[in-house]
Write a protein that holds these residues in place. Structure first.
Motif, PDB file in Angstrom:
ATOM      1  N   GLY A 227      -0.200 -12.269   4.388  1.00 43.91           N
ATOM      2  CA  GLY A 227       0.996 -11.696   3.780  1.00 43.91           C
ATOM      3  C   GLY A 227       2.211 -11.994   4.637  1.00 43.91           C
ATOM      4  O   GLY A 227       3.136 -12.678   4.216  1.00 43.91           O
ATOM      5  N   HIS A 228       2.194 -11.488   5.856  1.00 44.39           N
ATOM      6  CA  HIS A 228       3.280 -11.825   6.789  1.00 44.39           C
ATOM      7  C   HIS A 228       3.225 -13.320   7.099  1.00 44.39           C
ATOM      8  O   HIS A 228       4.242 -14.001   7.135  1.00 44.39           O
ATOM      9  CB  HIS A 228       3.142 -10.990   8.051  1.00 44.39           C
ATOM     10  N   THR A 229       2.017 -13.818   7.328  1.00 42.43           N
ATOM     11  CA  THR A 229       1.739 -15.261   7.411  1.00 42.43           C
ATOM     12  C   THR A 229       0.449 -15.514   6.641  1.00 42.43           C
ATOM     13  O   THR A 229      -0.319 -14.589   6.351  1.00 42.43           O
ATOM     14  CB  THR A 229       1.567 -15.748   8.868  1.00 42.43           C
ATOM     15  N   ASP A 230       0.205 -16.770   6.334  1.00 49.52           N
ATOM     16  CA  ASP A 230      -0.999 -17.112   5.566  1.00 49.52           C
ATOM     17  C   ASP A 230      -2.280 -16.810   6.322  1.00 49.52           C
ATOM     18  O   ASP A 230      -3.281 -16.390   5.736  1.00 49.52           O
ATOM     19  CB  ASP A 230      -0.980 -18.598   5.196  1.00 49.52           C
ATOM     20  N   GLU A 231      -2.274 -17.071   7.652  1.00 44.91           N
ATOM     21  CA  GLU A 231      -3.529 -16.971   8.412  1.00 44.91           C
ATOM     22  C   GLU A 231      -3.654 -15.653   9.186  1.00 44.91           C
ATOM     23  O   GLU A 231      -4.524 -15.525  10.040  1.00 44.91           O
ATOM     24  CB  GLU A 231      -3.656 -18.155   9.375  1.00 44.91           C
ATOM     25  N   HIS A 232      -2.826 -14.704   8.875  1.00 43.74           N
ATOM     26  CA  HIS A 232      -2.813 -13.436   9.599  1.00 43.74           C
ATOM     27  C   HIS A 232      -4.163 -12.717   9.481  1.00 43.74           C
ATOM     28  O   HIS A 232      -4.771 -12.681   8.426  1.00 43.74           O
ATOM     29  CB  HIS A 232      -1.708 -12.544   9.040  1.00 43.74           C
ATOM     30  N   PHE A 233      -4.628 -12.176  10.611  1.00 43.07           N
ATOM     31  CA  PHE A 233      -5.757 -11.266  10.533  1.00 43.07           C
ATOM     32  C   PHE A 233      -5.498 -10.047  11.402  1.00 43.07           C
ATOM     33  O   PHE A 233      -4.645 -10.052  12.291  1.00 43.07           O
ATOM     34  CB  PHE A 233      -7.097 -11.918  10.849  1.00 43.07           C
ATOM     35  N   SER A 234      -6.179  -8.956  11.064  1.00 41.60           N
ATOM     36  CA  SER A 234      -6.159  -7.743  11.871  1.00 41.60           C
ATOM     37  C   SER A 234      -7.475  -7.675  12.617  1.00 41.60           C
ATOM     38  O   SER A 234      -8.465  -8.302  12.229  1.00 41.60           O
ATOM     39  CB  SER A 234      -5.972  -6.513  10.986  1.00 41.60           C
ATOM     40  N   LEU A 235      -7.495  -6.910  13.703  1.00 38.19           N
ATOM     41  CA  LEU A 235      -8.683  -6.848  14.555  1.00 38.19           C
ATOM     42  C   LEU A 235      -9.141  -5.406  14.673  1.00 38.19           C
ATOM     43  O   LEU A 235      -8.447  -4.559  15.237  1.00 38.19           O
ATOM     44  CB  LEU A 235      -8.357  -7.432  15.932  1.00 38.19           C
ATOM     45  N   LEU A 236     -10.308  -5.142  14.118  1.00 37.18           N
ATOM     46  CA  LEU A 236     -10.870  -3.794  14.083  1.00 37.18           C
ATOM     47  C   LEU A 236     -11.779  -3.598  15.294  1.00 37.18           C
ATOM     48  O   LEU A 236     -12.729  -4.360  15.492  1.00 37.18           O
ATOM     49  CB  LEU A 236     -11.654  -3.598  12.786  1.00 37.18           C
TER      50      LEU A 236
END
Length: 219
Positions: free
Chosen positions: A115-124
């Motif tokens: 969303g913010h970038t195409d390859e963005h991920f969050s880390l849980l």
């Protein structure tokens, strides 16, 4: 006192309105998340705690600052963790959606949140099945979300839709999951209404659901 209160150090760059994080893994090693190129504050925090940075993670390709991850890899042998979708040209451990990294007692799970970038991920961050917190980078931030217009007006609606889906995914985490965003007020990448970046450190943001009203998109 929760795990994060005793093991997590937030490193705020007031000029950028951004926060990096240093996580004490409990065995003399640490995880750095979204560290900037100027590593002096991070190195000082690690030294005070007797820690060596073993992992350096970036939630996405940053447009507003240079990452310090490669330097940490060069200087300390830290393993660089990054989204597989980013196709970075330097040595790193590429993580696809759902991939987990064993941190030695704890684990880190990649959640694709474009969303913010195409390859963005969050880390849980996980302790067994317990969800201790989530590093949300430029996705869910304090009471809002990061910008989706940085790749141009022709991609804004597409990325806004992706961001909406990503926020919904994050808000499905348990209420007690502390949110640790990278962006706050003053950041080039945050929405104008974002509160100061200090807020999530005094009282972690909880994963509240977004509006269930169907958004109206520009025609």
């Amino acid at each position: 006192m929760g795990f994060a209160d005793d093991h997590l150090v937030a490193l705020v760059d007031e000029g950028l309105g951004n926060s990096a994080y240093l996580l004490d893994l409990g065995d003399g090693r640490a995880l750095a998340v979204d560290s900037g190129r100027d590593l002096r504050a991070l190195r000082a925090a690690a030294e005070r705690r007797g820690l060596t940075v073993a992992y350096a993670a970036d939630t996405h390709l940053h447009a507003d600052f240079l990452s310090g991850a490669v330097q940490l890899g060069h200087d300390l042998g830290a393993t660089i963790l990054a989204s597989a979708a980013g196709r970075r040209a330097f040595a790193h451990r590429a993580l696809a959606d759902g991939a987990e990294v064993d941190l030695g007692g704890l684990a880190l799970r990649a959640l694709a949140t474009p969303g913010h970038t195409d390859e963005h991920f969050s880390l849980l961050l996980l302790d067994g099945s317990r969800k201790l917190g989530v590093f949300t980078g430029g996705s869910l931030i304090v009471n809002c979300a990061a910008r989706t217009d940085l790749l141009g007006t022709d991609r804004t609606e597409e990325l806004a839709r992706a961001q909406y889906r990503s926020l919904k995914r994050l808000t499905e985490l348990p209420d007690e999951t502390a949110v640790r965003p990278t962006y706050g007020a003053g950041s080039f990448c945050s929405a104008p209404s974002a509160p100061p970046p200090s807020e999530p450190r005094s009282r972690p943001t909880r994963c509240s659901p977004p509006s269930t009203r169907t958004p109206s998109w520009p025609s």
